[in-house]
Write an enzyme that holds these catalytic residues in place. Structure first.
Site, PDB file in Angstrom:
ATOM      1  N   SER A   1       1.864  16.396  -2.824  1.00 53.09           N
ATOM      2  CA  SER A   1       3.512  16.523  -1.933  1.00 53.09           C
ATOM      3  C   SER A   1       3.578  17.088  -0.888  1.00 53.09           C
ATOM      4  CB  SER A   1       4.191  17.187  -3.092  1.00 53.09           C
ATOM      5  OG  SER A   1       5.459  17.510  -2.645  1.00 53.09           O
TER       6      SER A   1
ATOM      7  N   ASP B   1       0.261  20.750  -6.812  1.00 51.97           N
ATOM      8  CA  ASP B   1       1.093  19.442  -6.606  1.00 51.97           C
ATOM      9  C   ASP B   1       0.089  18.258  -6.267  1.00 51.97           C
ATOM     10  OD1 ASP B   1      -0.119  20.680  -4.309  1.00 51.97           O
ATOM     11  OD2 ASP B   1       1.536  20.126  -3.184  1.00 51.97           O
TER      12      ASP B   1
END
Length: 422
Positions: free
Chosen positions: A286, A328
């Site tokens: 991300s 992430d």
């Protein structure tokens, strides 16, 4: 109350006692009836048959004397045979029914009277047999049996008695074994189920109902124990499955973790090597996760991770795998891969799914993007570590290109980018 009484099962003692009594009565009754009937029938058949044989022998012997009407020869021949056989009285008549020759056993003492009485009881009537010469009846023979030879018939009867006793014993033994089977059968079923539960852990088997109350209660108690064991086993298996799932899956997103992904990747590479297939590994990161987490808090970061996991999983085939490696970072396994363009097409779909804002707790929405790196087996590596490192390097290259594009464009939000490892 009547329904309850109808279900009361007999006790073991009453069943065995009644069974023994039935066996004894049936055995004695069968033996008595069989021995009586067979003894009488054997004596009667044997005596009658023997008397017919004597009549035929006399018939052949006196035939010539009757033809020539020779009384002396007929009397001599009749006496010669009748005196050596069990005959009490013998008569030879000519064609007109007149007496041609006669022989009668001398009556001497009590024994002779007993033998005659036996003959009268056993033999129904005297034997009458015609004398035939050249197809024409020329006279007849009338014989009355004697009871002397019936002693041999009595011996034959004793043999019949022994046989009947043996049959009765066999029938009694059969009934006793059948009764015993009613006891040992349920016990054997109980032992079989217990053995399966002990050796195979087959707690789902049950002991069938028994006709005897004590054995049926024993089976019911054992089945109740099996119910508890089966419930315990089911609960334990459920807990083991839960623990196994927790050990191999991420608690936040529900996706498989790194260990599960690497194991699955190893098996996929082994199968691909055997089948000469291609496999793709996608490494996802991300671009704004730290910024969102710092500005909106950890709950917002968790919401973003869950939304990313849901959207990524929705873009994959059923046989594909997505896992959260940590933080992430996510990884995708595409197997089998027909061509590299398919991996790029799926990556583009994933990036496009991020264009919709993500709803955070409350009324806030954020827009995030992903950087994706792609590595293909066997072009970029042949082991799980090589493929993950290649995909990770391609992802960082894509992230650098994304940041460079943002600085050039002056945009505030990063643009997602896909990079295939060269």
């Amino acid at each position: 109350m009547s329904l309850f009484k109808s279900r009361i099962r007999p006790t073991l003692g009453s069943v065995i006692g009644r069974g023994h009594l039935i066996v004894a009565l049936v055995g004695v009754a069968m033996a008595s009836v069989s021995l009586t009937l067979l003894g009488v029938l054997a004596l009667r058949v044997y005596a009658d048959h023997n008397l017919h044989l004597i009549a035929r022998s006399i018939n052949y012997t006196v035939e010539a004397a009757v033809v020539f009407d020779d009384k002396a020869a007929a009397t001599e021949a009749l006496a010669l045979i009748a005196s050596t056989e069990e005959v009490a009285d013998a008569q030879v008549m000519d064609e007109q029914g007149e007496l041609l020759a006669h022989w009668q056993r001398p009556e001497t003492g009590l024994l002779s009277d007993i033998e005659m009485q036996i003959a009268r009881v056993i033999l129904e009537k005297p034997i009458s047999m015609p004398i035939v010469h050249q197809g024409q009846e020329i006279g007849s023979i009338l014989l009355v049996g004697h009871g002397g030879s019936l002693m041999s018939f009595l011996l034959s009867g004793l043999m019949g008695i022994v046989l009947c006793t043996a049959i009765s014993a066999w029938v009694a033994l059969y009934l006793a074994r059948r009764q015993l089977g009613g006891i040992t059968g349920p016990l054997r079923s109980l032992a079989t189920v217990a053995h399966a539960a002990r050796i195979e852990r087959a707690f789902d088997q049950r002991v069938p109902p028994a006709d005897i109350a004590e054995l049926d209660n024993l089976g019911n108690d054992f089945n109740a124990l099996l119910d508890e064991l089966e419930s315990w086993q089911t609960h334990l298996q459920s807990e083991n499955e839960t623990l196994a799932h927790q050990a191999s899956h991420d608690s936040l997103t529900g996706l498989p973790n790194r260990a599960f992904f690497e194991g699955r990747l190893m098996r996929a590479l082994r199968n691909a090597g055997k089948l000469d297939e291609r496999v793709a590994v996608l490494f996802l990161d991300s671009d704004r996760f730290k910024e969102i987490n710092d500005n909106f808090g950890h709950a917002a970061g968790d919401a973003v991770l869950v939304a990313v996991a849901t959207r990524v999983r929705a873009q994959l085939r059923e046989e594909d795998l997505v896992a959260r490696l940590g933080g992430d970072e996510f990884a995708i396994l595409l197997t089998p891969l027909h061509k590299a363009e398919d991996a790029e097409r799926i990556a583009d779909k994933i990036i496009a799914s991020m264009e919709i804002p993500i709803q955070l707790p409350g009324s806030t929405q954020v827009l995030t993007s992903l950087s994706i790196g792609i590595a293909v087996y066997p072009d970029h590596g042949v082991t799980p570590g090589e493929l993950l490192d290649a995909a990770d390097a391609a992802m960082y290259q894509a992230k650098r290109l994304s940041r460079g594009a943002q600085q050039t464009a002056g945009a505030e939000l990063p643009v997602a980018h896909v990079q295939t490892r060269n």
